[in-house]
Design an enzyme around this catalytic site. Structure first.
Site, PDB file in Angstrom:
ATOM      1  CE  LYS A  54      -7.808  -0.448   9.860  1.00 51.87           C
ATOM      2  NZ  LYS A  54      -6.513  -0.867   9.213  1.00 51.87           N
ATOM      3  CB  ILE A  56      -2.945  -2.958  -6.065  1.00 56.43           C
ATOM      4  CG1 ILE A  56      -3.579  -1.609  -5.728  1.00 56.43           C
ATOM      5  CG2 ILE A  56      -2.740  -3.810  -4.828  1.00 56.43           C
ATOM      6  CD1 ILE A  56      -4.970  -1.718  -5.143  1.00 56.43           C
ATOM      7  CB  ILE A 107      -3.247  10.412   9.213  1.00 54.92           C
ATOM      8  CG1 ILE A 107      -3.185   9.171  10.100  1.00 54.92           C
ATOM      9  CG2 ILE A 107      -1.852  10.875   8.833  1.00 54.92           C
ATOM     10  CD1 ILE A 107      -2.450   9.363  11.402  1.00 54.92           C
ATOM     11  N   GLY A 165      -0.615   4.893  -0.980  1.00 53.95           N
ATOM     12  CA  GLY A 165      -1.706   5.486  -0.231  1.00 53.95           C
ATOM     13  C   GLY A 165      -1.273   6.692   0.576  1.00 53.95           C
ATOM     14  CD  GLN A 166      -3.962  10.523   4.690  1.00 51.39           C
ATOM     15  OE1 GLN A 166      -4.637   9.604   5.156  1.00 51.39           O
ATOM     16  NE2 GLN A 166      -4.066  11.759   5.128  1.00 51.39           N
ATOM     17  CE1 TYR A 171     -10.355   1.809   8.279  1.00 55.22           C
ATOM     18  CE2 TYR A 171     -11.212   2.831  10.270  1.00 55.22           C
ATOM     19  CZ  TYR A 171     -10.181   2.616   9.380  1.00 55.22           C
ATOM     20  OH  TYR A 171      -8.959   3.218   9.606  1.00 55.22           O
ATOM     21  N   GLY A 181       0.825  -1.207   0.000  1.00 58.96           N
ATOM     22  CA  GLY A 181       0.000   0.000   0.000  1.00 58.96           C
ATOM     23  C   GLY A 181       0.852   1.246   0.000  1.00 58.96           C
TER      24      GLY A 181
END
Length: 317
Positions: free
Chosen positions: A147, A35, A173, A11-12, A143, A8
């Site tokens: 987690k 990906i 974040i 991503g951010q 989500y 990943g």
């Protein structure tokens, strides 16, 4: 850690984490996993090795680990909270089935694994003020459910197989580098863009809604410092609370107006985002992280706001 795979990486968090790890460990020792459709570009691509790393394909992951002699994996593959609610099966496939594949590859190749958890792992029944490290976790979003499962499954692999799994519960974040991708706390990034562009901001979160937030440099340090921590000191392994600042929309708006007096904000509350936000902690107790691996944030709201506005002004011209 000697050779690291970041899954990943575009991503951010991943885009900045990969570059920070390369700065610390050397460009050739950090592989940017991506990906199809989210290939690395620019400095992320040019500064070090990159490989397609799909968590739903364990064979692909195993080949990368062996090819690059990987001994540490940062697994950032996930759908963020709002996006996940619209695609719950895909969220589970990536977040949990994918995690299982990562953990199995790690077990077979003796890798350590960092897979972040989130404030989303808590729910309405959790104490919202000074949320303890060990407390009830009954989220009602896919989500959040994924987690909590991430924390439990990672702990399972540690206790049963000895895989060195570690994670933090990230708050929202905030970063000026890579835009967020569908999270409940995204407003706290978007508001800075609007302020720098001189545009009126429409806030989707209700006034008075407190949520834990963190500036990206602190988030990166938290992830890396935990992975570097002496295992003998760790009483916990997965799901460390880490905290930096907590604010509601009106508070961040007021801080920005100190620098941008003409900035305007109005409210148009998004029911889904608001319901998710209200199920999350107002602020977390991070004393375990401070005691077990010396966690300490460097930024508060004032210093973050000053830096965000300066950096975004440069970025947006």
């Amino acid at each position: 850690m000697k050779n690291i795979l970041v899954i990943g990486s575009t991503g951010q968090i991943g885009s900045e984490l990969t570059m920070e790890l390369r700065k610390r460990y050397g460009n050739d020792h950090v592989v940017a996993g991506f990906i199809k459709g989210a290939e690395p570009k620019g400095a992320l691509l040019e500064s070090g090795p990159a490989e397609m790393a799909d968590v739903t394909n364990p064979g692909m992951l195993a080949e990368i680990v062996k090819k690059h002699n990987i001994d540490a994996i940062y697994n950032l593959a996930a759908l963020l909270s709002v996006v996940a609610e619209g695609k719950p099966r895909l969220a589970w496939t990536i977040g949990i089935d994918g995690l299982w594949n990562v953990l199995e590859v790690a077990r077979e190749n003796k890798c350590s694994v960092f897979t972040p958890s989130s404030i989303g792992s808590f729910g309405l029944d959790t104490p919202h003020t000074n949320t303890p490290q060990d407390t009830v976790q009954r989220p009602r979003t896919i989500y959040g459910v994924s987690k909590v499962t991430t924390e439990l499954l990672s702990d399972y692999y540690f206790h049963k197989y000895g895989v060195d799994t570690r994670s933090v519960r990230f708050p929202g974040i905030i970063s000026y580098v890579t835009p967020p991708g569908g999270g409940t706390t995204d407003y706290a990034v978007d508001i800075y863009y609007y302020a720098v562009r001189g545009e009126k901001f429409t806030c989707p979160i209700k006034q008075g809604t407190l949520m834990d937030m963190m500036y990206m440099p602190d988030a990166l340090n938290g992830a890396i410092n935990l992975m570097e921590a002496d295992p003998a000191r760790l009483k916990h392994h997965n799901g460390f609370n880490i905290a930096s600042m907590s604010f509601d929309p009106e508070t961040i708006y007021a801080e920005i107006k100190k620098h941008k007096p003409d900035f305007e904000m109005v409210y148009d509350v998004d029911p889904l985002k608001q319901s998710i936000a209200e199920s999350w902690p107002d602020n977390m107790d991070d004393s375990c992280a401070r005691a077990e691996w010396d966690w300490k944030p460097q930024y508060d709201l004032a210093s973050m706001t000053k830096d965000m506005l300066e950096k975004l002004s440069q970025k947006l011209g």
